[in-house]
Design a protein around this motif. Structure first.
Motif, PDB file in Angstrom:
ATOM      1  N   ARG A  40       0.830  -1.207   0.000  1.00 18.96           N
ATOM      2  CA  ARG A  40       0.000   0.000   0.000  1.00 18.96           C
ATOM      3  C   ARG A  40       0.862   1.254   0.000  1.00 18.96           C
ATOM      4  N   ASP A  41       2.082   1.149   0.546  1.00 17.90           N
ATOM      5  CA  ASP A  41       2.989   2.285   0.608  1.00 17.90           C
ATOM      6  C   ASP A  41       3.907   2.385  -0.607  1.00 17.90           C
ATOM      7  N   GLN A  42       3.788   1.464  -1.543  1.00 16.42           N
ATOM      8  CA  GLN A  42       4.652   1.422  -2.721  1.00 16.42           C
ATOM      9  C   GLN A  42       4.314   2.591  -3.648  1.00 16.42           C
ATOM     10  N   ALA A  43       5.275   3.469  -3.859  1.00  9.68           N
ATOM     11  CA  ALA A  43       5.062   4.612  -4.756  1.00  9.68           C
ATOM     12  C   ALA A  43       5.211   4.165  -6.202  1.00  9.68           C
ATOM     13  N   GLY A  44       4.417   4.734  -7.065  1.00  6.49           N
ATOM     14  CA  GLY A  44       4.509   4.418  -8.485  1.00  6.49           C
ATOM     15  C   GLY A  44       3.820   3.121  -8.830  1.00  6.49           C
ATOM     16  N   GLN A  45       4.091   2.654 -10.024  1.00  9.82           N
ATOM     17  CA  GLN A  45       3.451   1.448 -10.551  1.00  9.82           C
ATOM     18  C   GLN A  45       4.279   0.210 -10.222  1.00  9.82           C
ATOM     19  N   ALA A  46       3.595  -0.900  -9.984  1.00  5.77           N
ATOM     20  CA  ALA A  46       4.269  -2.173  -9.710  1.00  5.77           C
ATOM     21  C   ALA A  46       3.422  -3.320 -10.237  1.00  5.77           C
ATOM     22  N   VAL A  47       4.110  -4.401 -10.540  1.00  3.76           N
ATOM     23  CA  VAL A  47       3.476  -5.662 -10.909  1.00  3.76           C
ATOM     24  C   VAL A  47       3.767  -6.630  -9.768  1.00  3.76           C
ATOM     25  N   VAL A  48       2.707  -7.240  -9.244  1.00  5.15           N
ATOM     26  CA  VAL A  48       2.841  -8.221  -8.167  1.00  5.15           C
ATOM     27  C   VAL A  48       2.277  -9.533  -8.682  1.00  5.15           C
ATOM     28  N   GLU A  79      11.071 -16.897 -13.520  1.00  2.77           N
ATOM     29  CA  GLU A  79      12.179 -16.740 -14.469  1.00  2.77           C
ATOM     30  C   GLU A  79      11.807 -15.747 -15.563  1.00  2.77           C
ATOM     31  N   GLY A  80      10.561 -15.771 -15.997  1.00  2.00           N
ATOM     32  CA  GLY A  80      10.103 -14.821 -17.004  1.00  2.00           C
ATOM     33  C   GLY A  80      10.174 -13.392 -16.491  1.00  2.00           C
ATOM     34  N   PHE A  81       9.765 -13.175 -15.247  1.00  2.00           N
ATOM     35  CA  PHE A  81       9.858 -11.828 -14.676  1.00  2.00           C
ATOM     36  C   PHE A  81      11.313 -11.430 -14.467  1.00  2.00           C
ATOM     37  N   ARG A  82      12.161 -12.388 -14.159  1.00  2.00           N
ATOM     38  CA  ARG A  82      13.601 -12.084 -14.046  1.00  2.00           C
ATOM     39  C   ARG A  82      14.150 -11.629 -15.395  1.00  2.00           C
ATOM     40  N   PHE A  96       7.329  -7.524  -7.928  1.00  4.16           N
ATOM     41  CA  PHE A  96       7.344  -8.324  -6.713  1.00  4.16           C
ATOM     42  C   PHE A  96       6.716  -9.676  -6.998  1.00  4.16           C
ATOM     43  N   GLY A  97       7.274 -10.722  -6.407  1.00  2.00           N
ATOM     44  CA  GLY A  97       6.611 -12.012  -6.346  1.00  2.00           C
ATOM     45  C   GLY A  97       5.957 -12.111  -4.982  1.00  2.00           C
ATOM     46  N   LEU A  98       4.909 -12.915  -4.849  1.00  2.00           N
ATOM     47  CA  LEU A  98       4.238 -13.067  -3.561  1.00  2.00           C
ATOM     48  C   LEU A  98       3.619 -14.448  -3.477  1.00  2.00           C
ATOM     49  N   SER A  99       3.869 -15.117  -2.359  1.00  2.06           N
ATOM     50  CA  SER A  99       3.226 -16.404  -2.084  1.00  2.06           C
ATOM     51  C   SER A  99       3.013 -16.529  -0.590  1.00  2.06           C
ATOM     52  N   SER A 100       2.402 -17.623  -0.193  1.00  7.75           N
ATOM     53  CA  SER A 100       2.187 -17.865   1.237  1.00  7.75           C
ATOM     54  C   SER A 100       3.315 -18.690   1.844  1.00  7.75           C
ATOM     55  N   GLN A 101       4.344 -18.966   1.083  1.00  6.28           N
ATOM     56  CA  GLN A 101       5.497 -19.685   1.632  1.00  6.28           C
ATOM     57  C   GLN A 101       6.284 -18.764   2.558  1.00  6.28           C
ATOM     58  N   PHE A 117      14.405  -8.970  -7.882  1.00  6.09           N
ATOM     59  CA  PHE A 117      13.304  -8.267  -7.227  1.00  6.09           C
ATOM     60  C   PHE A 117      12.911  -9.027  -5.959  1.00  6.09           C
ATOM     61  N   PRO A 118      12.269  -8.347  -5.012  1.00  2.67           N
ATOM     62  CA  PRO A 118      11.872  -9.013  -3.768  1.00  2.67           C
ATOM     63  C   PRO A 118      10.715  -9.989  -3.973  1.00  2.67           C
ATOM     64  N   VAL A 119      10.763 -11.054  -3.194  1.00  2.00           N
ATOM     65  CA  VAL A 119       9.649 -11.996  -3.110  1.00  2.00           C
ATOM     66  C   VAL A 119       9.058 -11.823  -1.712  1.00  2.00           C
TER      67      VAL A 119
END
Length: 178
Positions: A40-48, A79-82, A96-101, A117-119
């Motif tokens: 929510r605090d991320q400035a600008g555009q992002a893909v998660v 790998e594609g996002f990398r 950003f990548g995101l999972s419940s792991q 990029f951060p996961v």
């Protein structure tokens, strides 16, 4: 190019409520960068890109993984996002990548794939519960369904759901975002 060999997910309406303008929840997520990140605090555009699970050598996939539509593909998607990361970066779009792991598992994954990029870990499902994200269960464990959020300044711009095939998804997203 070979067709994706695993079952394709169908749009079950699980992300229909993730509309443009919806505010992201105020949830700090642990990350592979070592710092907690609140989208929510991320400035600008992002893909998660949200994914269900990543395997590791020597660990069996969860039960029935080969037959669950949309379950397979987290590694090729990451790998594609990398590979497309420079395209996003050049346009000022964070990834950003995101999972419940848990972060320990994700850190191994990020290091092995050399992700730039951060996961993010939503191990307690706080982010998922706040947004009512779609999930599935197998082997007594709950997993997030694969979807992508395009966000900007704490708001959802759009949700891509279902994601298929995951191995070409980053290229598709890089081509669509300006």
């Amino acid at each position: 190019m070979t067709a994706w060999p695993y079952p394709a997910p169908v749009d079950d309406g699980g992300a229909a409520h993730l509309l443009a303008g919806l505010e992201l929840p105020d949830v700090a997520l642990s990350s592979t960068s070592g710092a907690a990140i609140n989208l929510r605090d991320q400035a600008g555009q992002a893909v998660v890109f949200l994914y269900p699970w990543t395997g590791r050598a020597g660990l069996a996939n969860p039960p029935d993984w080969d037959t669950i539509p949309g379950a397979h593909g987290s590694t090729p998607e990451a790998e594609g996002f990398r590979e497309r990361f420079p395209d996003f970066q050049a346009r000022g779009i964070a990834v950003f990548g995101l999972s419940s792991q848990d972060t320990h598992h994700q850190r191994e994954f990020a290091e092995r794939l050399k992700l730039p990029f951060p996961v993010l870990s939503d191990a307690n499902f706080a982010f998922a519960n706040a947004l009512k994200l779609p999930r599935f269960e197998t082997g007594g464990a709950v997993y997030l369904k694969r979807l992508t959020l395009v966000i900007s300044n704490g708001l959802i711009e759009r949700a891509v759901y279902p994601v298929h095939p995951p191995d070409t998804h980053a290229r598709q997203m890089a081509g669509e975002l300006t």
